[in-house]
Motif scaffolding. Structure first.
Motif, PDB file in Angstrom:
ATOM      1  N   GLY B  26       0.836  -1.202   0.000  1.00 11.46           N
ATOM      2  CA  GLY B  26       0.000   0.000   0.000  1.00 11.46           C
ATOM      3  C   GLY B  26       0.864   1.241   0.000  1.00 11.46           C
ATOM      4  O   GLY B  26       1.876   1.300   0.695  1.00 11.46           O
ATOM      5  N   THR B  27       0.467   2.237  -0.812  1.00  7.44           N
ATOM      6  CA  THR B  27       1.195   3.502  -0.851  1.00  7.44           C
ATOM      7  C   THR B  27       0.202   4.635  -0.639  1.00  7.44           C
ATOM      8  O   THR B  27      -0.868   4.650  -1.244  1.00  7.44           O
ATOM      9  N   GLY B  28       0.553   5.569   0.246  1.00  6.54           N
ATOM     10  CA  GLY B  28      -0.295   6.746   0.462  1.00  6.54           C
ATOM     11  C   GLY B  28       0.519   7.997   0.239  1.00  6.54           C
ATOM     12  O   GLY B  28       1.551   8.179   0.878  1.00  6.54           O
ATOM     13  N   GLU B  29       0.073   8.832  -0.698  1.00  2.00           N
ATOM     14  CA  GLU B  29       0.804  10.070  -0.977  1.00  2.00           C
ATOM     15  C   GLU B  29      -0.121  11.246  -0.748  1.00  2.00           C
ATOM     16  O   GLU B  29      -1.183  11.332  -1.366  1.00  2.00           O
ATOM     17  N   GLU B 114      -4.515   6.518   5.775  1.00  2.08           N
ATOM     18  CA  GLU B 114      -5.778   6.117   5.165  1.00  2.08           C
ATOM     19  C   GLU B 114      -5.603   5.782   3.697  1.00  2.08           C
ATOM     20  O   GLU B 114      -6.161   4.797   3.201  1.00  2.08           O
ATOM     21  N   ALA B 115      -4.843   6.639   3.016  1.00  2.00           N
ATOM     22  CA  ALA B 115      -4.625   6.426   1.579  1.00  2.00           C
ATOM     23  C   ALA B 115      -3.885   5.117   1.351  1.00  2.00           C
ATOM     24  O   ALA B 115      -4.199   4.372   0.423  1.00  2.00           O
ATOM     25  N   ALA B 116      -2.903   4.831   2.209  1.00  2.00           N
ATOM     26  CA  ALA B 116      -2.129   3.601   2.058  1.00  2.00           C
ATOM     27  C   ALA B 116      -3.014   2.370   2.304  1.00  2.00           C
ATOM     28  O   ALA B 116      -2.924   1.368   1.589  1.00  2.00           O
ATOM     29  N   ILE B 117      -3.867   2.454   3.326  1.00  2.00           N
ATOM     30  CA  ILE B 117      -4.771   1.337   3.631  1.00  2.00           C
ATOM     31  C   ILE B 117      -5.740   1.114   2.463  1.00  2.00           C
ATOM     32  O   ILE B 117      -5.968  -0.015   2.021  1.00  2.00           O
TER      33      ILE B 117
END
Lengths: 395, 278
Positions: B26-29, B114-117
């Protein structure tokens, strides 16, 4: 509390404030202890203090090429600025236009933004744009002047970049149009030669603590014959131009600081310029993707403003602080606001660079060893933060 | 100079888990260069949806770096469900607190998480579907509403501290105030101050004082088992009666003057004098 000692720090934040010169401290001390008389008193005990204030007035006038009676002592640069602008607006109640620049110090910027609510009258404010190197376009300046213009206020030198504006010419143009001219010279006084006798400047603001005097004292030059309305009314101090008992010790110190600045200006400037250039060239060479903000030559000899792209100024400053290196940044996070410096934005510095801008401002108290120490510490600090930055691509 | 806790300084000077996981699950940017801070969070999960590794890259100030660092420490070992419950307040708390103007740094951490999840689970976040309210920092109405609810925000200034919305050109301030009013269903504190009339009838005073007591003062007193009742308003004199634990409290007079009176002066009329009814 005071755990960061002066002898430990490498102080390169002299546009924020300066070390009080030992000669200044020495001159001030008697007036903080034994000679507490009121300069306005009739008795000799107070009268001698009045004489000390008179001498200081002569010393300040001497540095500026002005007459002593043209100098009014104030509490700071901000007070001087407010006094000048509001005086002009009250002297010409029919004129409601002010010309200034987009890169002024908050003392002028915020004053001009709030003129309407402050005075209860509607005003028009023209803020002259600057070029990429922070310089002004005099054609645009001429176009901005109108019959309705009460005063022009342009800083002599910019606090963030050190860029110097052509005040002599701008003041002359204002007078050709019969308009009063004010300059916030807080950063210029003591750093570059000023001879007001030969200029069309009507008001000039200066601040003591920027030239090795104490905090809490400033001065306003008002050209003889210029209409004037006081900002602080009260007693007859300062010939009725600024009520309030004089801050004697600081005024005496300001006088000495002005005399010191005048006596050593050229020599000190050469020394400081050499150090500044060594620092600037060294940093631009050692750190990739770094750039100078502001005109290279039309600039104060002590200031350099360098952007390190893809890193954030507050983070840089706090790493520098570990090594006791003191400087400033134009980044958003250091200002308490969320936007980077209005000066850099007016110059069109890209956000990638504005957030990572560091201002080093030197003084005669700096040494070559200090410059070399900063040159040794900066590149690894920037490299470490860049390694952490999602935008930094090694190539 | 900001007053950072030792914990913030530690995480800033010696950040944990800097970097980027290759083949992350998972990646959150979030954030951008223009905004002045940005965070890229990468996570690795095992077959039971337990986060086994987390790394970050951050562009930003000390509190942004510290928030990112402490976040990676917090979430390793959590399941995705557990991690989804981490709030910005949790992050700030773990750091021993953040200056209020820097709370948006902790919000950035929560958003990246949150974005990564969501990326891990292959879903789209509803936040991205909201309407952009603040053009300068690209903040949506959904993000603003969430911050108001999660952190009990009560003024536009607080919204700016937590989300950055309104911190640029300031043009969206009115819209933010509207959202605030619609979300909390009461007039926000800064609006109340603006509308503060210079002269009020006694009836108006009573109404305003009751409002202020109910919303701003009683909750604090009730926390300590106390309460307050408005007995009478006579000119600028406000007669009140303290109840519950307040009646036996030795500090009640200080509370009355330092807290109740100050609050009422701030919110209703700056000439009010609070006295205890005998």
């Amino acid at each position: 509390m005071m755990d960061c000692r002066p002898e430990q720090v490498v102080y390169m934040d002299n546009n924020a404030t300066t070390r009080v010169a030992p000669e200044v401290v020495e001159a001030m001390t008697p007036f903080l202890s034994d000679f507490y008389g009121n300069p306005s008193s009739m008795h000799r005990f107070g009268g001698q203090v009045g004489a000390a204030v008179r001498k200081a007035r002569e010393q300040v006038a001497g540095l500026l090429g002005a007459e002593p009676e043209e100098i009014t002592f104030t509490s700071c640069g901000t007070e001087s600025d407010s006094t000048a602008i509001l005086s002009a607006l009250q002297s010409f109640p029919d004129k409601r236009h002010v010309v200034t620049t987009r890169v002024e110090h908050p003392a002028i910027k915020n004053l001009c933004e709030g003129l309407d609510s402050l005075t209860g009258h509607k005003h028009r404010v023209t803020r002259l744009p600057v070029a990429d190197d922070g310089t002004l376009d005099l054609e645009k300046y001429r176009e901005a002047l109108s019959d309705d213009t009460a005063i022009v206020s342009v800083m002599w030198a910019n606090n963030e970049t050190g860029v110097i504006f052509p005040i002599a010419e701008m003041a002359r143009i204002a007078h050709e149009h019969g308009i009063l001219f004010h300059t916030d010279a807080v950063q210029a006084v003591g750093k570059i030669p000023i001879d007001l006798n030969k200029l069309d400047v009507d008001f000039l603001s200066l601040s003591g603590h920027k030239l090795h005097a104490a905090k809490g004292v400033g001065a306003l030059y008002v050209r003889r014959g210029t209409p004037f309305v006081p900002f602080l009314t009260g007693g007859h101090q300062e010939r009725g131009r600024r009520g309030g008992t004089e801050n004697v010790a600081s005024i005496v110190g300001l006088g000495v600081a002005c005399e010191l600045a005048g006596a050593n200006m050229e020599e000190e400037n050469n020394t400081v310029r050499k150090l500044r250039d060594r620092l600037e060239e060294g940093l631009l060479k050692a750190v990739p993707k770094s750039m100078l903000n502001g005109h290279k030559t039309d600039r104060l000899p002590n200031t350099t403003n360098i952007s390190f792209e893809y890193v954030e100024g507050e983070a840089i400053l706090l790493h520098m602080d570990r090594y006791n290196i003191c400087a400033s940044s134009g980044s958003a996070c250091t200002s308490g606001s969320l936007e980077p410096s209005h000066v850099l934005r007016a110059m069109g510095v890209p956000f990638t660079a504005a957030h990572g801008s560091i201002r080093y401002s030197l003084s005669t108290y700096n040494t070559e060893e200090e410059v070399d120490f900063v040159l040794e510490k900066m590149p690894p600090i920037i490299a470490e933060l860049r390694a952490m930055s999602p935008f930094w691509k090694e190539d | 100079m900001w007053e950072y806790t030792n914990k913030v300084q530690q995480h800033f000077l010696h950040p944990k888990n800097v970097g980027e996981i290759e083949n992350a699950d998972g990646t959150g940017e979030v954030g951008s260069l223009a905004c002045g801070d940005a965070l890229k969070l990468t996570i690795k999960v095992d077959g039971n949806e337990v986060i086994t590794d987390a790394k970050f890259k951050t562009f930003g100030c000390a509190s942004a770096i510290a928030s990112s660092s402490v976040l990676t420490e917090m979430i390793v070992g959590m399941t995705l469900d557990e991690a989804a419950k981490v709030t910005n307040e949790d992050i700030a708390e773990r750091l021993g607190g953040l200056p209020k103007e820097k709370m948006h740094c902790s919000v950035m951490g929560r958003e990246a998480l949150e974005a990564a999840i969501a990326d891990c689970r292959g879903v789209i976040l509803p936040m991205a579907e909201g309407e952009v309210v603040c053009e300068c920092f690209g903040v949506t109405d959904l993000e603003v509403i969430r911050a108001i609810n999660e952190s009990s925000l009560r003024s536009v200034e607080e919204i700016t501290n937590f989300t950055k919305a309104g911190g640029g050109c300031g043009k969206c301030e009115d819209r933010l105030r509207e959202i605030l009013i619609a979300t909390v269903q009461v007039v926000p504190v800064d609006q109340l101050q603006q509308e503060k009339p210079k002269r009020m009838t006694t009836l108006q005073k009573i109404k305003k004082i009751e409002e202020a007591l109910e919303r701003e003062i009683r909750p604090g007193l009730r926390k300590d088992g106390g309460d307050i009742e408005l007995v009478d308003v006579d000119g600028d004199f406000v007669l009140v009666s303290l109840r519950g634990a307040c009646t036996s409290c030795t500090k009640s007079q200080t509370t009355l003057k330092e807290y109740v009176e100050r609050k009422l002066r701030e919110l209703v009329l700056d000439t009010l004098i609070v006295e205890e009814a005998k």
